[in-house]
Design a protein around this motif. Structure first.
Motif, PDB file in Angstrom:
ATOM      1  N   LEU A  42      19.015  85.989 121.611  1.00 23.60           N
ATOM      2  CA  LEU A  42      18.201  86.583 121.948  1.00 23.60           C
ATOM      3  C   LEU A  42      17.098  86.891 121.081  1.00 23.60           C
ATOM      4  O   LEU A  42      15.932  87.401 121.573  1.00 23.60           O
ATOM      5  N   GLN A  45      14.852  84.095 121.951  1.00 25.50           N
ATOM      6  CA  GLN A  45      14.737  83.943 123.543  1.00 25.50           C
ATOM      7  C   GLN A  45      14.732  85.048 124.071  1.00 25.50           C
ATOM      8  O   GLN A  45      15.940  85.643 124.071  1.00 25.50           O
ATOM      9  N   ARG A  46      13.689  85.980 124.179  1.00 23.37           N
ATOM     10  CA  ARG A  46      13.984  87.378 124.509  1.00 23.37           C
ATOM     11  C   ARG A  46      14.621  87.721 125.870  1.00 23.37           C
ATOM     12  O   ARG A  46      15.292  88.769 125.616  1.00 23.37           O
ATOM     13  N   SER A  47      15.006  86.985 126.557  1.00 21.47           N
ATOM     14  CA  SER A  47      15.836  87.221 127.605  1.00 21.47           C
ATOM     15  C   SER A  47      16.427  85.999 128.107  1.00 21.47           C
ATOM     16  O   SER A  47      15.925  84.794 128.112  1.00 21.47           O
ATOM     17  N   LEU A  77      22.250  96.073 124.331  1.00 19.43           N
ATOM     18  CA  LEU A  77      21.670  95.073 125.252  1.00 19.43           C
ATOM     19  C   LEU A  77      21.132  95.932 126.571  1.00 19.43           C
ATOM     20  O   LEU A  77      21.772  96.686 126.865  1.00 19.43           O
ATOM     21  N   VAL A  90      20.244  88.748 133.877  1.00 15.06           N
ATOM     22  CA  VAL A  90      19.544  88.703 132.919  1.00 15.06           C
ATOM     23  C   VAL A  90      19.737  89.532 131.867  1.00 15.06           C
ATOM     24  O   VAL A  90      19.901  90.751 131.964  1.00 15.06           O
ATOM     25  N   ARG A  92      18.817  90.971 127.908  1.00 11.93           N
ATOM     26  CA  ARG A  92      17.719  91.151 126.981  1.00 11.93           C
ATOM     27  C   ARG A  92      18.375  92.306 125.890  1.00 11.93           C
ATOM     28  O   ARG A  92      19.009  93.271 126.268  1.00 11.93           O
ATOM     29  N   GLU A  98      16.919  95.704 119.436  1.00 15.76           N
ATOM     30  CA  GLU A  98      15.509  95.094 118.721  1.00 15.76           C
ATOM     31  C   GLU A  98      15.393  95.718 117.361  1.00 15.76           C
ATOM     32  O   GLU A  98      15.086  95.054 116.218  1.00 15.76           O
TER      33      GLU A  98
END
Length: 157
Positions: A42, A45-47, A77, A90, A92, A98
């Motif tokens: 992640l 690839q952000r999501s 998440l 999905v 992210r 983050e």
């Protein structure tokens, strides 16, 4: 007595994961090593869907599903329904996930240097041996090998 392959692998994982877990603790992080493949995927690839994460992380879909559930529970998440029928999920990183990335990346770099040091101290680098074993088992599974070995030991009538 010589240990079997499974016993050796479990012991190796205990030695490696225990040290990695301690490194996270020493860095003041409440984080499990099993989260790393999902976090790394992640971070790039952000999501991604569960299936995409399994492919990117190189682990099984059930393992990703379990890991994502734990990470979501810990607030790392966000998981949203997607697709025509809403069954696809999905995934992210949350803002908490983050924010954790820079400190994790420092730990990952130190772990990589330690792994390189281990490889350098071995006659045959462990990372290469494991990659070769995975590739060979993807061609012919261990289950197939067990069944073949078992059939050779059955008495014939």
């Amino acid at each position: 007595m010589k240990q079997g392959l499974g016993t050796q692998l479990r012991h190796l994982i205990e030695l490696l994961d225990g040290a990695v877990q301690q490194a996270y603790t020493d860095a003041g992080l409440d984080y499990r090593p099993r989260y790393t493949p999902v976090m790394r995927a992640l971070a790039q690839q952000r999501s991604a869907t569960i299936g995409q994460l399994a492919e990117l992380a190189g682990i099984t879909q059930p393992a990703v599903t379990q890991t994502v559930a734990l990470m979501k529970k810990e607030g790392l998440l966000l998981v949203e329904a997607s697709g025509a029928d809403g069954r696809q999920r999905v995934v992210r990183l949350s803002s908490q996930g983050e924010a954790l990335l820079p400190r994790l990346q420092e730990c990952w770099q130190a772990t990589k240097r330690a792994a390189d040091s281990l490889d350098a101290d071995l006659d045959f680098p462990l990372s290469e041996c494991l990659a070769q074993a995975i590739a060979v088992l993807e061609q012919r599974s261990f289950g197939d090998r067990i069944r073949a070995a078992h059939s050779k030991t059955k008495p014939t009538l």
